[in-house]
Structures are given as structure tokens and as C-alpha cells.
Design an enzyme around this catalytic site. Structure first.
Site, mmCIF file in Angstrom:
data_model
loop_
_atom_site.group_PDB
_atom_site.id
_atom_site.type_symbol
_atom_site.label_atom_id
_atom_site.label_comp_id
_atom_site.label_asym_id
_atom_site.label_seq_id
_atom_site.Cartn_x
_atom_site.Cartn_y
_atom_site.Cartn_z
ATOM 1 C CE LYS A 106 41.518 39.668 39.149
ATOM 2 N NZ LYS A 106 42.189 38.721 38.242
ATOM 3 C CB SER B 52 35.457 41.430 33.752
ATOM 4 O OG SER B 52 35.946 40.903 34.973
ATOM 5 C CD GLU C 150 35.997 26.698 37.400
ATOM 6 O OE1 GLU C 150 36.602 27.303 36.496
ATOM 7 O OE2 GLU C 150 35.689 25.497 37.339
ATOM 8 N N GLY D 83 30.528 28.498 34.394
ATOM 9 C CA GLY D 83 31.920 28.699 33.982
ATOM 10 C C GLY D 83 32.847 27.708 34.642
ATOM 11 C CG ASP E 136 37.163 27.882 32.760
ATOM 12 O OD1 ASP E 136 36.225 28.398 33.414
ATOM 13 O OD2 ASP E 136 38.328 28.327 32.787
ATOM 14 C CB SER F 106 38.074 37.311 45.658
ATOM 15 O OG SER F 106 36.849 37.123 44.987
#
Length: 322
Positions: A56, A81, A207, A211, A213, A307
Site C-alpha cells: 500500500k 482497515s 478473494e 468476500g 464480490d 501483499s
């Protein structure tokens, strides 16, 4: 969808130049044991060793470094989060600015404390009953702050794509690249970089089962919302793909696979015991998919982005202890 992509390979390369010397060029880990387990050459991009312990920082710094002096003076806002929270907090500090971060009440303590440690002010909310986007936008407007979202921003997406760009440069090419997917920023940046380079590398998102989506959205051809996921992969607890990230991933991503919480735990344990590296649940989903046989068996050279590694000893023991 527009015919003009919101992010291009040139944007990713520009981000790479901007973050050079500030973000780490993280190592690529190899393991003969892992190769034997999956029957392929595996290249692990260790973003768990990035600044703030996650990829990030790449996108946060790329976006924050483009703000004007006036914007930096007023301060930066974010909602997250955990890992984007830390990334924006550190980017703000590096640039002489300040940060106010909206975080879920149940954010792991290690991520909350690390964010505060970088100098950010933390405001909490209930992730299961509150709309973080609306709350974050309202907070930024009220305080006169510039909001840097965790994935719905072209400079954030371009920054995240630099991890894949580095991996492709180091390996000289892959048959498949496996990437965790939450809001879709890392996946969109990765797909932009990989497909922009040409070649036949497949980009596979992963995923948690709770979750799914993005998988549902790609199958439906439009964004689909799911209940807020209850999964150990807290960094992937998105309930709907971002509009911007979905527009990229719908065009460029080759597929999405799912992993269970138990498979995530198994990947974390293997990374710790055999690879001697620590990854958080969200950072382990790509490796989990590989170990569970969810990646195309025809791929002989496979990259996986680990990650993030932001999990404290107590939480790791709770998740992975016997």
C-alpha cells in the site's frame, strides 16, 4: 466503459520513478520446496517487506507526492482497515504533512498502533453498520483535508502496479501472476502493468470465499455487492468492487479464484515454517490459491504477490497455532 483506460503502463512507470528511493524494491523469494509442492517455478514478490509492511505504501506515496503545497499543509485523510492507513500516515510524514485516518473499530491492534506510530490521528467506525466512503468523505470535507482512497484513485492504482512491474523485470516473464484482491487496486495496477508489457502472462485475482464480490461482479458483467465479509483476511473485507478498479479489472484480468480461511491459515503456516517469512491473512491468499491447486495447472512459471505482513505474534498464534 470508456475507451480510454484510466491507468496505463506509462502511468505505472511514472509512479515507479516517483517512488524510487522512497519505497523499497522488495526481494523475490524462491523455494525448491514450494516449487516441488506445486509443480512449477514460483516467484514470491515480498511486499510484506515493503515499508509499512505492505504494498500500500507504493500507491499512497505516489498519490500524496503529487499534492500541492497547500494541500499538504492542510493535511490528508484516508479510510482503511489497516495497511492503507499506515501507508498514508507514513507518506504524509515523509512529505511534511499530517494524516487523519478513519479505521474500523475491529482493526487488528497491531495495525491501529502502527498507524498512530506514524503520527496519524485515528477516528473509528463500525464497519458492519457504517459506510466508510461516506464517512470518510464527510470527515475530509469538514476538516478541509485531501482524501486519498485505498483504491479508487488512478495514482494509487498506478503506484500499486509498480510491484508487478518490478517482478516482471526481475523474472523476465511469467505464465501467470497471482494477486490478492480486496477493493481491486493491486489487481488493477498489476493487470495494467502486465498487460501493458505484452506477452501471454495470465493475471489471476484471489478473494476469500466470504468476500467474492469481484468474482461475482466479473461473472455478472457489472458490480455486485455482497454482505460485508467476515473473514480472517481483514484487508480483503470489501463488499463491492470499486467503480474505477472494476472498469480496469473487467477489461484486463483473466480470472478470479477463491480460498477458504483454513486454506489461508495453511499458507501462513507454510510461509512461516518452510519459507521463513511472515505474511498476514490478506497477504497469504495468493499463496493459498497456489497451494490449493486453484491456479491453471499449465503454468510453469508463476508469480505470487505476498501483499502484506502486518500480523502481530499473538494474532498469528491465534490463527495458526495447533
Amino acid at each position: 466503459m470508456t475507451n480510454t483506460p484510466p491507468v496505463t503502463l506509462a502511468d505505472v512507470r511514472d509512479a515507479a520513478a516517483r517512488i524510487e528511493g522512497v519505497a523499497h524494491r522488495t526481494p523475490v523469494l524462491r523455494s525448491r520446496t514450494l516449487d516441488a509442492l506445486v509443480g512449477a517455478e514460483v516467484y514470491l514478490k515480498c511486499e510484506n517487506l515493503q515499508r509499512v509492511g505492505a504494498f500500500k505504501f507504493r500507491g499512497a506515496y505516489n498519490a500524496a507526492s503529487r499534492l500541492s503545497a497547500g494541500q499538504l499543509s492542510a493535511g490528508i485523510a484516508a479510510y482503511s482497515s489497516g495497511n492503507h492507513a499506515q501507508a498514508v500516515a507514513l507518506a504524509a510524514r515523509e512529505l511534511g504533512s499530517t494524516a487523519v485516518i478513519l479505521m474500523p473499530e475491529d482493526t487488528p491492534r497491531s495495525k491501529r498502533e502502527a498507524t498512530a506510530g506514524y503520527g496519524a490521528e485515528i477516528v473509528t467506525y463500525d464497519r458492519y453498520n457504517g459506510d466508510r466512503v461516506a464517512l470518510g468523505e464527510a470527515m475530509a470535507a469538514e476538516r478541509g483535508l485531501t482524501l486519498i482512497p485505498p483504491y479508487e484513485h488512478p495514482h494509487v492504482i498506478a503506484g500499486q502496479g509498480t510491484a508487478a512491474l518490478e517482478l516482471m523485470e526481475e523474472t523476465g516473464g511469467l505464465d501467470a501472476l497471482v494477486v490478492p484482491c480486496g477493493g481491486g487496486g493491486l489487481l488493477a495496477g498489476t493487470a495494467t502493468a502486465v498487460k501493458g508489457l505484452g506477452g501471454s502472462t495470465r493475471v489471476i485475482g484471489v478473494e476469500p470465499e466470504a468476500g467474492d464480490d469481484t468474482k461475482r461482479s466479473l461473472e455478472a458483467g457489472h458490480r455486485v455487492s455482497v454482505p460485508v465479509p467476515r473473514t480472517i483476511a481483514d484487508g480483503q473485507a470489501a463488499h463491492i468492487p470499486g467503480e474505477l478498479t472494476f472498469s480496469v479489472n473487467q477489461r484486463l484480468v483473466d480470472g478470479i479464484v477463491l480460498v477458504s480461511d483454513d486454506e489461508i491459515r495453511a499458507a501462513m503456516r507454510l510461509a512461516f515454517e518452510r519459507l521463513k517469512t511472515v505474511i498476514e491473512p490478506s497477504g497469504a491468499t495468493g499463496l493459498a490459491a497456489l497451494l490449493a491447486g486453484r491456479v491453471d495447472g499449465g503454468a510453469k512459471r508463476i508469480g505470487v504477490i505476498l501483499s502484506g505482513g502486518n500480523v502481530d505474534a499473538r494474532r498469528f498464534a491465534e490463527l495458526c497455532g495447533d
